[in-house]
Design a protein around this motif. Structure first.
Motif, PDB file in Angstrom:
ATOM      1  N   ILE A 106      -2.878  52.585 -18.258  1.00 37.33           N
ATOM      2  CA  ILE A 106      -3.244  53.876 -17.658  1.00 37.33           C
ATOM      3  C   ILE A 106      -4.704  53.975 -17.222  1.00 37.33           C
ATOM      4  CG2 ILE A 106      -1.488  55.037 -19.038  1.00 37.33           C
ATOM      5  CD1 ILE A 106      -3.814  56.210 -20.706  1.00 37.33           C
ATOM      6  N   GLY A 107      -5.491  52.927 -17.460  1.00 40.75           N
ATOM      7  CA  GLY A 107      -6.911  53.002 -17.126  1.00 40.75           C
ATOM      8  C   GLY A 107      -7.172  53.344 -15.674  1.00 40.75           C
ATOM      9  N   ASP A 108      -6.410  52.728 -14.766  1.00 39.96           N
ATOM     10  CA  ASP A 108      -6.636  52.978 -13.341  1.00 39.96           C
ATOM     11  C   ASP A 108      -5.766  54.111 -12.807  1.00 39.96           C
ATOM     12  OD1 ASP A 108      -4.222  51.696 -13.476  1.00 39.96           O
ATOM     13  OD2 ASP A 108      -4.676  50.148 -11.992  1.00 39.96           O
ATOM     14  N   ALA A 109      -5.098  54.845 -13.710  1.00 38.31           N
ATOM     15  CA  ALA A 109      -4.260  55.969 -13.276  1.00 38.31           C
ATOM     16  C   ALA A 109      -5.068  57.250 -13.130  1.00 38.31           C
ATOM     17  CB  ALA A 109      -3.116  56.193 -14.268  1.00 38.31           C
ATOM     18  N   GLY A 110      -6.307  57.245 -13.628  1.00 37.23           N
ATOM     19  CA  GLY A 110      -7.145  58.433 -13.549  1.00 37.23           C
ATOM     20  C   GLY A 110      -8.292  58.249 -12.574  1.00 37.23           C
ATOM     21  N   ILE A 111      -8.571  59.284 -11.785  1.00 39.05           N
ATOM     22  CA  ILE A 111      -9.651  59.262 -10.797  1.00 39.05           C
ATOM     23  C   ILE A 111     -10.411  60.585 -10.864  1.00 39.05           C
ATOM     24  CG2 ILE A 111     -10.211  59.209  -8.327  1.00 39.05           C
ATOM     25  CD1 ILE A 111      -7.724  57.515  -7.882  1.00 39.05           C
ATOM     26  N   PHE A 112     -11.733  60.511 -10.863  1.00 39.86           N
ATOM     27  CA  PHE A 112     -12.558  61.711 -10.725  1.00 39.86           C
ATOM     28  C   PHE A 112     -12.969  61.869  -9.271  1.00 39.86           C
ATOM     29  CE2 PHE A 112     -14.208  61.202 -15.308  1.00 39.86           C
ATOM     30  CZ  PHE A 112     -13.271  62.108 -15.781  1.00 39.86           C
ATOM     31  N   LEU A 113     -12.914  63.086  -8.776  1.00 36.38           N
ATOM     32  CA  LEU A 113     -13.488  63.411  -7.476  1.00 36.38           C
ATOM     33  C   LEU A 113     -14.707  64.280  -7.736  1.00 36.38           C
ATOM     34  CD1 LEU A 113     -10.337  64.152  -5.279  1.00 36.38           C
ATOM     35  CD2 LEU A 113     -11.737  62.084  -5.329  1.00 36.38           C
ATOM     36  N   ALA A 114     -15.880  63.701  -7.535  1.00 34.37           N
ATOM     37  CA  ALA A 114     -17.129  64.390  -7.825  1.00 34.37           C
ATOM     38  C   ALA A 114     -17.889  64.652  -6.526  1.00 34.37           C
ATOM     39  CB  ALA A 114     -17.981  63.559  -8.780  1.00 34.37           C
ATOM     40  N   LYS A 115     -18.923  65.466  -6.634  1.00 30.12           N
ATOM     41  CA  LYS A 115     -19.729  65.811  -5.470  1.00 30.12           C
ATOM     42  C   LYS A 115     -21.189  65.468  -5.748  1.00 30.12           C
ATOM     43  CE  LYS A 115     -18.773  69.663  -3.420  1.00 30.12           C
ATOM     44  NZ  LYS A 115     -18.660  71.124  -3.129  1.00 30.12           N
ATOM     45  N   ILE A 116     -21.868  64.933  -4.740  1.00 25.14           N
ATOM     46  CA  ILE A 116     -23.302  64.680  -4.869  1.00 25.14           C
ATOM     47  C   ILE A 116     -24.035  66.016  -4.763  1.00 25.14           C
ATOM     48  CG2 ILE A 116     -25.325  63.552  -3.875  1.00 25.14           C
ATOM     49  CD1 ILE A 116     -23.529  61.341  -2.847  1.00 25.14           C
ATOM     50  N   ILE A 117     -24.782  66.365  -5.808  1.00 28.63           N
ATOM     51  CA  ILE A 117     -25.489  67.651  -5.797  1.00 28.63           C
ATOM     52  C   ILE A 117     -26.991  67.481  -5.571  1.00 28.63           C
ATOM     53  CG2 ILE A 117     -23.783  68.817  -7.234  1.00 28.63           C
ATOM     54  CD1 ILE A 117     -25.584  68.342  -9.642  1.00 28.63           C
ATOM     55  N   LYS A 118     -27.470  66.224  -5.657  1.00 30.82           N
ATOM     56  CA  LYS A 118     -28.891  65.987  -5.405  1.00 30.82           C
ATOM     57  C   LYS A 118     -29.101  64.526  -5.051  1.00 30.82           C
ATOM     58  CE  LYS A 118     -33.516  66.303  -7.482  1.00 30.82           C
ATOM     59  NZ  LYS A 118     -34.299  66.641  -8.699  1.00 30.82           N
ATOM     60  N   VAL A 119     -30.017  64.285  -4.114  1.00 27.87           N
ATOM     61  CA  VAL A 119     -30.399  62.929  -3.728  1.00 27.87           C
ATOM     62  C   VAL A 119     -31.909  62.813  -3.862  1.00 27.87           C
ATOM     63  CG1 VAL A 119     -30.415  61.194  -1.900  1.00 27.87           C
ATOM     64  CG2 VAL A 119     -28.479  62.778  -2.097  1.00 27.87           C
ATOM     65  N   SER A 120     -32.384  61.805  -4.598  1.00 31.91           N
ATOM     66  CA  SER A 120     -33.823  61.605  -4.748  1.00 31.91           C
ATOM     67  C   SER A 120     -34.289  60.478  -3.837  1.00 31.91           C
ATOM     68  CB  SER A 120     -34.176  61.299  -6.205  1.00 31.91           C
ATOM     69  OG  SER A 120     -33.650  60.047  -6.583  1.00 31.91           O
ATOM     70  N   GLU A 121     -35.600  60.371  -3.657  1.00 33.95           N
ATOM     71  CA  GLU A 121     -36.152  59.413  -2.697  1.00 33.95           C
ATOM     72  C   GLU A 121     -35.961  57.965  -3.132  1.00 33.95           C
ATOM     73  OE1 GLU A 121     -40.193  60.454  -2.109  1.00 33.95           O
ATOM     74  OE2 GLU A 121     -39.758  62.340  -1.059  1.00 33.95           O
ATOM     75  N   ASP A 122     -35.839  57.716  -4.427  1.00 32.80           N
ATOM     76  CA  ASP A 122     -35.710  56.342  -4.916  1.00 32.80           C
ATOM     77  C   ASP A 122     -34.251  55.931  -5.100  1.00 32.80           C
ATOM     78  OD1 ASP A 122     -35.367  58.154  -6.903  1.00 32.80           O
ATOM     79  OD2 ASP A 122     -36.585  57.132  -8.403  1.00 32.80           O
ATOM     80  N   ARG A 123     -33.376  56.503  -4.265  1.00 35.40           N
ATOM     81  CA  ARG A 123     -31.948  56.184  -4.235  1.00 35.40           C
ATOM     82  C   ARG A 123     -31.253  56.482  -5.566  1.00 35.40           C
ATOM     83  NH1 ARG A 123     -29.846  54.264   0.155  1.00 35.40           N
ATOM     84  NH2 ARG A 123     -27.957  53.645  -0.967  1.00 35.40           N
ATOM     85  N   TRP A 124     -31.611  57.592  -6.150  1.00 35.41           N
ATOM     86  CA  TRP A 124     -30.843  58.155  -7.261  1.00 35.41           C
ATOM     87  C   TRP A 124     -30.002  59.292  -6.704  1.00 35.41           C
ATOM     88  CZ3 TRP A 124     -30.233  57.460 -12.567  1.00 35.41           C
ATOM     89  CH2 TRP A 124     -30.999  56.431 -13.141  1.00 35.41           C
ATOM     90  N   ILE A 125     -28.732  59.318  -7.082  1.00 37.57           N
ATOM     91  CA  ILE A 125     -27.892  60.455  -6.728  1.00 37.57           C
ATOM     92  C   ILE A 125     -27.394  61.112  -8.012  1.00 37.57           C
ATOM     93  CG2 ILE A 125     -27.177  59.532  -4.488  1.00 37.57           C
ATOM     94  CD1 ILE A 125     -24.530  58.695  -5.751  1.00 37.57           C
ATOM     95  N   PHE A 126     -27.242  62.422  -7.956  1.00 33.42           N
ATOM     96  CA  PHE A 126     -26.781  63.188  -9.110  1.00 33.42           C
ATOM     97  C   PHE A 126     -25.437  63.817  -8.766  1.00 33.42           C
ATOM     98  CE2 PHE A 126     -31.276  62.712  -9.433  1.00 33.42           C
ATOM     99  CZ  PHE A 126     -31.555  62.622 -10.787  1.00 33.42           C
ATOM    100  N   LEU A 127     -24.454  63.611  -9.643  1.00 29.04           N
ATOM    101  CA  LEU A 127     -23.112  64.131  -9.421  1.00 29.04           C
ATOM    102  C   LEU A 127     -22.889  65.411 -10.218  1.00 29.04           C
ATOM    103  CD1 LEU A 127     -21.042  60.808  -9.665  1.00 29.04           C
ATOM    104  CD2 LEU A 127     -22.216  61.780  -7.674  1.00 29.04           C
TER     105      LEU A 127
END
Length: 233
Positions: A106-127
């Motif tokens: 069942i490991g691959d039976a679950g999926i999260f759909l998340a949204k990027i809420i912030k992008v920083s200049e050093d290529r960090w994204i926050f979900l």
């Protein structure tokens, strides 16, 4: 000794019959060497029990299998054949041999759909999800895809953080992702079907909505505003 106490306990308790020994060695085991150590450890202890007059009919080698997308069927068959060979070369014959490959199923039976809420200049994204629903304790082999730009190459190193206000909520570092990062892009996180709900908590955020996709039918099975807490029952 503990062995003496065990043998006396088995003799004293007429309604207890010791038939099976379980050994859960580790998790995310991806090579036969790890499974072999588990088998050898189990056989060594079964020999000790046998010498003490306790005969074990069955063995349970536990789980430890990774998600199916991590371990292809050919590798699974190879590991199974090697385990069978190792057991065949031992002095014991077991009535049943059990495994607990829950994550593999069942490991691959679950999926999260998340949204990027912030992008920083050093290529960090926050979900908008984090360790409250995707805990490190789950030991999932997380995969991240920019669903909003799914056809673009994912080959640019990007670090991904969650929404929980702590520096420990880091989901991935230097993960290959799309070149262009944009707030509100949808990120698909795969391999979250095992243990994420089990180890999740309700602080500081509620659980997300959960939908079941079966064939071409989509059913909402949980809404935190309506159901308050999630249970498969």
């Amino acid at each position: 000794s503990k062995l003496t106490k065990l043998t006396n306990l088995v003799k004293e308790c007429e309604n207890i019959k010791l038939t099976t020994i379980l050994s859960h060695y580790s998790t995310q085991m991806n090579n036969f060497g790890q499974f072999k150590k588990n088998v050898e450890s189990l056989i060594e202890n079964i020999k000790i029990l046998s010498d003490a007059g306790i005969n074990v009919e069955n063995i349970n080698l536990g789980g430890g299998f990774p998600e199916a997308v991590i371990m292809p069927e050919t590798q699974l068959r190879e590991i199974a054949n090697n385990i069978n060979s190792t057991l065949s070369n031992s002095e014991f014959n077991f009535k049943n041999i059990y495994f607990e490959p829950g994550r593999y199923f069942i490991g691959d039976a679950g999926i999260f759909l998340a949204k990027i809420i912030k992008v920083s200049e050093d290529r960090w994204i926050f979900l908008d999800i984090g360790n409250h629903i995707c805990p490190k304790f789950a030991k999932c082999s997380l995969r991240f895809y920019n669903a909003s730009k799914i056809n673009e190459p994912h080959k640019f190193k990007t670090s991904i953080a969650g929404i929980v206000p702590t520096d420990q909520d880091v989901l991935a570092k230097n993960y290959f992702f799309t070149k262009y990062l944009k707030e509100n892009d949808i990120v698909m996180v795969t391999n979250v079907g095992a243990y994420t709900l089990t180890f999740s908590n309700r602080f500081p955020y509620t659980l997300p909505k959960i939908i079941l996709v079966k064939n071409r039918t989509i059913t909402e099975i949980f809404d935190p505003l309506r159901n308050y807490d999630f249970s498969l029952t």
